[in-house]
Design a protein around this motif. Structure first.
Motif, mmCIF file in Angstrom:
data_model
loop_
_atom_site.group_PDB
_atom_site.id
_atom_site.type_symbol
_atom_site.label_atom_id
_atom_site.label_comp_id
_atom_site.label_asym_id
_atom_site.label_seq_id
_atom_site.Cartn_x
_atom_site.Cartn_y
_atom_site.Cartn_z
ATOM 1 N N LYS A 180 -15.275 -4.053 -4.174
ATOM 2 C CA LYS A 180 -14.451 -3.589 -3.064
ATOM 3 C C LYS A 180 -14.865 -4.231 -1.751
ATOM 4 C CE LYS A 180 -15.235 0.644 -5.405
ATOM 5 N NZ LYS A 180 -16.109 -0.099 -6.251
ATOM 6 N N GLY A 218 0.785 -1.215 0.000
ATOM 7 C CA GLY A 218 0.000 0.000 0.000
ATOM 8 C C GLY A 218 0.822 1.272 0.000
ATOM 9 N N ILE A 222 -9.227 -3.922 0.645
ATOM 10 C CA ILE A 222 -8.448 -2.815 1.184
ATOM 11 C C ILE A 222 -8.417 -2.965 2.692
ATOM 12 C CG2 ILE A 222 -8.322 -0.311 1.466
ATOM 13 C CD1 ILE A 222 -9.545 -0.050 -1.313
ATOM 14 N N THR A 262 -4.420 5.139 1.150
ATOM 15 C CA THR A 262 -5.680 4.395 1.148
ATOM 16 C C THR A 262 -6.665 5.074 0.201
ATOM 17 O OG1 THR A 262 -5.306 3.867 3.481
ATOM 18 C CG2 THR A 262 -7.496 3.443 2.608
ATOM 19 N N HIS A 292 -5.570 4.532 -3.461
ATOM 20 C CA HIS A 292 -5.903 3.190 -3.931
ATOM 21 C C HIS A 292 -7.411 3.058 -4.139
ATOM 22 C CE1 HIS A 292 -1.781 2.241 -2.706
ATOM 23 N NE2 HIS A 292 -1.889 1.240 -3.550
ATOM 24 N N TRP A 293 -8.198 3.640 -3.234
ATOM 25 C CA TRP A 293 -9.652 3.609 -3.378
ATOM 26 C C TRP A 293 -10.064 4.249 -4.698
ATOM 27 C CZ3 TRP A 293 -13.415 1.169 -0.768
ATOM 28 C CH2 TRP A 293 -14.731 1.541 -1.041
#
Length: 103
Positions: free
Chosen positions: A63, A17, A37, A49, A52-53
């Motif tokens: 997800k 990450g 995640i 985070t 990446h989202w």
């Protein structure tokens, strides 16, 4: 790593990450249908985070969010959820006819 479940083959692709390794994450998303995640309850939502989202939303992938270390000292799950990018979590790019899980 991979495993079989019923008539499905499940492949698990682990990508870091950290921002320095985002170039390794992007190709993994091409080969993925769903992304897991992981968020640390102690550290909360990090900048990466959210990045990446955003990538996962752009690709239109499924997800799952897992919050780990929730049993740590002075952890307040409700405060953690308040710090989540609510506009993104409430509108995760799900089309009208798709099923979604609300928790």
């Amino acid at each position: 790593m991979h495993c079989n479940w019923e008539e499905c083959e499940i492949n698990i692709i682990d990508t870091p990450g950290y921002a320095d390794f985002i170039r390794d994450t992007v190709p993994a998303l091409v080969a993925s249908e769903t992304v897991l995640i992981v968020i640390s309850a102690m550290n909360g939502i990090q900048v990466n985070t959210e990045k990446h989202w955003d990538l996962v939303c752009q690709k239109g992938l499924g997800k799952l969010i897992v919050v780990m270390m929730i049993d740590g000292e002075n952890i307040n799950f409700h405060v953690l959820l308040q710090h989540c990018p609510v506009r993104k979590l409430r509108n995760p790019g799900i089309k009208k006819n798709e099923k979604k899980i609300v928790f």
